[in-house]
Design a protein around this motif. Sequence first.
Motif, PDB file in Angstrom:
ATOM      1  N   ARG A   1      13.033  10.020  -1.126  1.00  0.00           N
ATOM      2  CA  ARG A   1      13.646   9.137  -0.126  1.00  0.00           C
ATOM      3  C   ARG A   1      12.636   8.097   0.369  1.00  0.00           C
ATOM      4  O   ARG A   1      12.948   6.910   0.412  1.00  0.00           O
ATOM      5  CB  ARG A   1      14.169   9.948   1.058  1.00  0.00           C
ATOM      6  N   THR A   2      11.448   8.532   0.695  1.00  0.00           N
ATOM      7  CA  THR A   2      10.422   7.621   1.192  1.00  0.00           C
ATOM      8  C   THR A   2      10.052   6.590   0.141  1.00  0.00           C
ATOM      9  O   THR A   2       9.892   5.402   0.434  1.00  0.00           O
ATOM     10  CB  THR A   2       9.176   8.413   1.641  1.00  0.00           C
ATOM     11  N   ARG A   3       9.928   7.032  -1.098  1.00  0.00           N
ATOM     12  CA  ARG A   3       9.589   6.109  -2.186  1.00  0.00           C
ATOM     13  C   ARG A   3      10.694   5.086  -2.408  1.00  0.00           C
ATOM     14  O   ARG A   3      10.443   3.895  -2.549  1.00  0.00           O
ATOM     15  CB  ARG A   3       9.324   6.888  -3.476  1.00  0.00           C
ATOM     16  N   ALA A   4      11.940   5.553  -2.426  1.00  0.00           N
ATOM     17  CA  ALA A   4      13.070   4.637  -2.608  1.00  0.00           C
ATOM     18  C   ALA A   4      13.133   3.634  -1.461  1.00  0.00           C
ATOM     19  O   ALA A   4      13.327   2.431  -1.688  1.00  0.00           O
ATOM     20  CB  ALA A   4      14.379   5.429  -2.697  1.00  0.00           C
TER      21      ALA A   4
ATOM     22  N   LEU B   1       0.907  12.604 -15.056  1.00  0.00           N
ATOM     23  CA  LEU B   1       0.171  13.823 -14.695  1.00  0.00           C
ATOM     24  C   LEU B   1       0.313  14.107 -13.199  1.00  0.00           C
ATOM     25  O   LEU B   1       0.527  15.258 -12.799  1.00  0.00           O
ATOM     26  CB  LEU B   1      -1.304  13.720 -15.086  1.00  0.00           C
ATOM     27  N   GLU B   2       0.221  13.072 -12.378  1.00  0.00           N
ATOM     28  CA  GLU B   2       0.386  13.270 -10.937  1.00  0.00           C
ATOM     29  C   GLU B   2       1.758  13.872 -10.636  1.00  0.00           C
ATOM     30  O   GLU B   2       1.871  14.802  -9.835  1.00  0.00           O
ATOM     31  CB  GLU B   2       0.224  11.941 -10.198  1.00  0.00           C
ATOM     32  N   PHE B   3       2.783  13.336 -11.290  1.00  0.00           N
ATOM     33  CA  PHE B   3       4.129  13.854 -11.074  1.00  0.00           C
ATOM     34  C   PHE B   3       4.225  15.317 -11.512  1.00  0.00           C
ATOM     35  O   PHE B   3       4.812  16.144 -10.808  1.00  0.00           O
ATOM     36  CB  PHE B   3       5.162  13.000 -11.813  1.00  0.00           C
ATOM     37  N   ASP B   4       3.646  15.644 -12.664  1.00  0.00           N
ATOM     38  CA  ASP B   4       3.665  17.029 -13.148  1.00  0.00           C
ATOM     39  C   ASP B   4       2.992  17.970 -12.148  1.00  0.00           C
ATOM     40  O   ASP B   4       3.493  19.069 -11.880  1.00  0.00           O
ATOM     41  CB  ASP B   4       2.975  17.143 -14.508  1.00  0.00           C
ATOM     42  N   LEU B   5       1.864  17.541 -11.588  1.00  0.00           N
ATOM     43  CA  LEU B   5       1.147  18.381 -10.614  1.00  0.00           C
ATOM     44  C   LEU B   5       1.968  18.534  -9.335  1.00  0.00           C
ATOM     45  O   LEU B   5       2.032  19.626  -8.751  1.00  0.00           O
ATOM     46  CB  LEU B   5      -0.229  17.811 -10.306  1.00  0.00           C
ATOM     47  N   MET B   6       2.595  17.451  -8.898  1.00  0.00           N
ATOM     48  CA  MET B   6       3.445  17.528  -7.707  1.00  0.00           C
ATOM     49  C   MET B   6       4.612  18.479  -7.958  1.00  0.00           C
ATOM     50  O   MET B   6       4.961  19.274  -7.070  1.00  0.00           O
ATOM     51  CB  MET B   6       3.954  16.145  -7.314  1.00  0.00           C
ATOM     52  N   GLN B   7       5.187  18.433  -9.155  1.00  0.00           N
ATOM     53  CA  GLN B   7       6.294  19.336  -9.505  1.00  0.00           C
ATOM     54  C   GLN B   7       5.863  20.795  -9.332  1.00  0.00           C
ATOM     55  O   GLN B   7       6.612  21.613  -8.810  1.00  0.00           O
ATOM     56  CB  GLN B   7       6.736  19.116 -10.953  1.00  0.00           C
ATOM     57  N   ILE B   8       4.667  21.099  -9.797  1.00  0.00           N
ATOM     58  CA  ILE B   8       4.149  22.466  -9.691  1.00  0.00           C
ATOM     59  C   ILE B   8       4.001  22.858  -8.226  1.00  0.00           C
ATOM     60  O   ILE B   8       4.430  23.935  -7.807  1.00  0.00           O
ATOM     61  CB  ILE B   8       2.810  22.601 -10.452  1.00  0.00           C
ATOM     62  N   LEU B   9       3.428  21.969  -7.427  1.00  0.00           N
ATOM     63  CA  LEU B   9       3.222  22.286  -6.009  1.00  0.00           C
ATOM     64  C   LEU B   9       4.554  22.349  -5.253  1.00  0.00           C
ATOM     65  O   LEU B   9       4.708  23.171  -4.350  1.00  0.00           O
ATOM     66  CB  LEU B   9       2.273  21.272  -5.375  1.00  0.00           C
ATOM     67  N   TRP B  10       5.507  21.510  -5.621  1.00  0.00           N
ATOM     68  CA  TRP B  10       6.820  21.584  -4.973  1.00  0.00           C
ATOM     69  C   TRP B  10       7.500  22.910  -5.291  1.00  0.00           C
ATOM     70  O   TRP B  10       8.170  23.481  -4.439  1.00  0.00           O
ATOM     71  CB  TRP B  10       7.714  20.428  -5.414  1.00  0.00           C
TER      72      TRP B  10
ATOM     73  N   LEU C   1       0.840  -1.199   0.000  1.00  0.00           N
ATOM     74  CA  LEU C   1       0.000   0.000   0.000  1.00  0.00           C
ATOM     75  C   LEU C   1       0.875   1.250   0.000  1.00  0.00           C
ATOM     76  O   LEU C   1       0.604   2.197  -0.732  1.00  0.00           O
ATOM     77  CB  LEU C   1      -0.921  -0.008   1.223  1.00  0.00           C
ATOM     78  N   ALA C   2       1.968   1.244   0.773  1.00  0.00           N
ATOM     79  CA  ALA C   2       2.855   2.405   0.825  1.00  0.00           C
ATOM     80  C   ALA C   2       3.462   2.696  -0.540  1.00  0.00           C
ATOM     81  O   ALA C   2       3.511   3.847  -0.975  1.00  0.00           O
ATOM     82  CB  ALA C   2       3.961   2.186   1.851  1.00  0.00           C
ATOM     83  N   ALA C   3       3.915   1.646  -1.231  1.00  0.00           N
ATOM     84  CA  ALA C   3       4.516   1.842  -2.554  1.00  0.00           C
ATOM     85  C   ALA C   3       3.486   2.370  -3.537  1.00  0.00           C
ATOM     86  O   ALA C   3       3.785   3.225  -4.361  1.00  0.00           O
ATOM     87  CB  ALA C   3       5.127   0.541  -3.060  1.00  0.00           C
ATOM     88  N   GLN C   4       2.261   1.869  -3.465  1.00  0.00           N
ATOM     89  CA  GLN C   4       1.207   2.337  -4.362  1.00  0.00           C
ATOM     90  C   GLN C   4       0.878   3.798  -4.106  1.00  0.00           C
ATOM     91  O   GLN C   4       0.642   4.561  -5.029  1.00  0.00           O
ATOM     92  CB  GLN C   4      -0.049   1.485  -4.202  1.00  0.00           C
ATOM     93  N   GLN C   5       0.875   4.202  -2.839  1.00  0.00           N
ATOM     94  CA  GLN C   5       0.566   5.593  -2.511  1.00  0.00           C
ATOM     95  C   GLN C   5       1.656   6.540  -2.986  1.00  0.00           C
ATOM     96  O   GLN C   5       1.380   7.675  -3.340  1.00  0.00           O
ATOM     97  CB  GLN C   5       0.373   5.748  -1.003  1.00  0.00           C
ATOM     98  N   LEU C   6       2.891   6.075  -2.987  1.00  0.00           N
ATOM     99  CA  LEU C   6       4.008   6.928  -3.382  1.00  0.00           C
ATOM    100  C   LEU C   6       4.260   6.915  -4.884  1.00  0.00           C
ATOM    101  O   LEU C   6       4.951   7.784  -5.399  1.00  0.00           O
ATOM    102  CB  LEU C   6       5.278   6.499  -2.641  1.00  0.00           C
TER     103      LEU C   6
ATOM    104  N   GLY D   1      -2.545  10.773   0.342  1.00  0.00           N
ATOM    105  CA  GLY D   1      -1.790  11.312   1.469  1.00  0.00           C
ATOM    106  C   GLY D   1      -0.582  12.137   1.072  1.00  0.00           C
ATOM    107  O   GLY D   1       0.244  12.470   1.913  1.00  0.00           O
ATOM    108  N   LEU D   2      -0.489  12.491  -0.200  1.00  0.00           N
ATOM    109  CA  LEU D   2       0.661  13.263  -0.670  1.00  0.00           C
ATOM    110  C   LEU D   2       0.432  14.771  -0.616  1.00  0.00           C
ATOM    111  O   LEU D   2       1.383  15.542  -0.702  1.00  0.00           O
ATOM    112  CB  LEU D   2       1.022  12.845  -2.098  1.00  0.00           C
ATOM    113  N   LEU D   3      -0.826  15.178  -0.505  1.00  0.00           N
ATOM    114  CA  LEU D   3      -1.153  16.607  -0.454  1.00  0.00           C
ATOM    115  C   LEU D   3      -1.954  16.926   0.799  1.00  0.00           C
ATOM    116  O   LEU D   3      -2.704  16.086   1.309  1.00  0.00           O
ATOM    117  CB  LEU D   3      -1.994  17.012  -1.672  1.00  0.00           C
ATOM    118  N   ASP D   4      -1.811  18.152   1.256  1.00  0.00           N
ATOM    119  CA  ASP D   4      -2.700  18.735   2.255  1.00  0.00           C
ATOM    120  C   ASP D   4      -3.604  19.683   1.501  1.00  0.00           C
ATOM    121  O   ASP D   4      -3.245  20.180   0.418  1.00  0.00           O
ATOM    122  CB  ASP D   4      -1.905  19.533   3.295  1.00  0.00           C
TER     123      ASP D   4
END
Length: 170
Positions: A113-116, A46-55, A36-41, A89-92
Motif C-alpha cells: 500500500r505504501t509503495r503504491a 534478492l531484497e524482495f526474496d529476503l522480505m518474503q522470508i521475513l514476512w 527518496l520514499a519511492a527509492q526506499q520502498l 527503513g524496511l527492517l528492524d
Amino acid sequence: MRLEKSVECPCRPRHSWSKFRSMIRFFKNRFAPSSLAAQQLALGRLEFDLMQILWSRGECNVRDVARQLDRPLAYTTVMTTLDRLYKKGLLDRRMPDRAFLYSARLSRQEWERTRAESILADFLAGPHPSRELLLSSFLDAVGEHDAVLLDELEKKIRRKRRELSQRGQS
C-alpha cells in the motif's frame, strides 16, 4: 503489485499482461520522479526474496534467512542485503546475543500500500498532461483486463467524492 511471468489470466491472452507491465514500466521511468520514499520502498529481486522470508517467518538471523532461500548465496551477500534493507527503513533489528535478528517493519500489505501510494503520488506530482495520460492509460488497461475492477474503481471514486464533499473539500 508484482506480476510474475508465470501468472496468466485465463480469459485474456498472455500478451495483455506483457502490455500492462510494459506500460507501467514506461510511465514509471518516463514520468515518475525518483523520490527518496519511492527509492526506499523499491526492492530488487534478492531484497524482495529476503522480505518474503521475513514476512512469512517473522524474526530471523542471517543464517536462518540464507537457509530459506531457494538458491545458495554467500552468508555475506545475505548479510549485506539485510543491512541495506535495514538502512532503507524496511527492517528492524536487534542483537540479543552475537547475531542480529531482523524483522520486517511493515507487513507485506502495508508495504504494498505504501509503495503504491508513493508511486502514484510521484506520478500525480508530474505535469498535467502526464497525469492525464497516466490515468487514461490506467483506465484503459483495467477496462481491457477486468470490467468488474473498473466497476469497483467507479464505486470507490463516488465514495471518495462523498467523503471530500462532507469535509467541504469538493
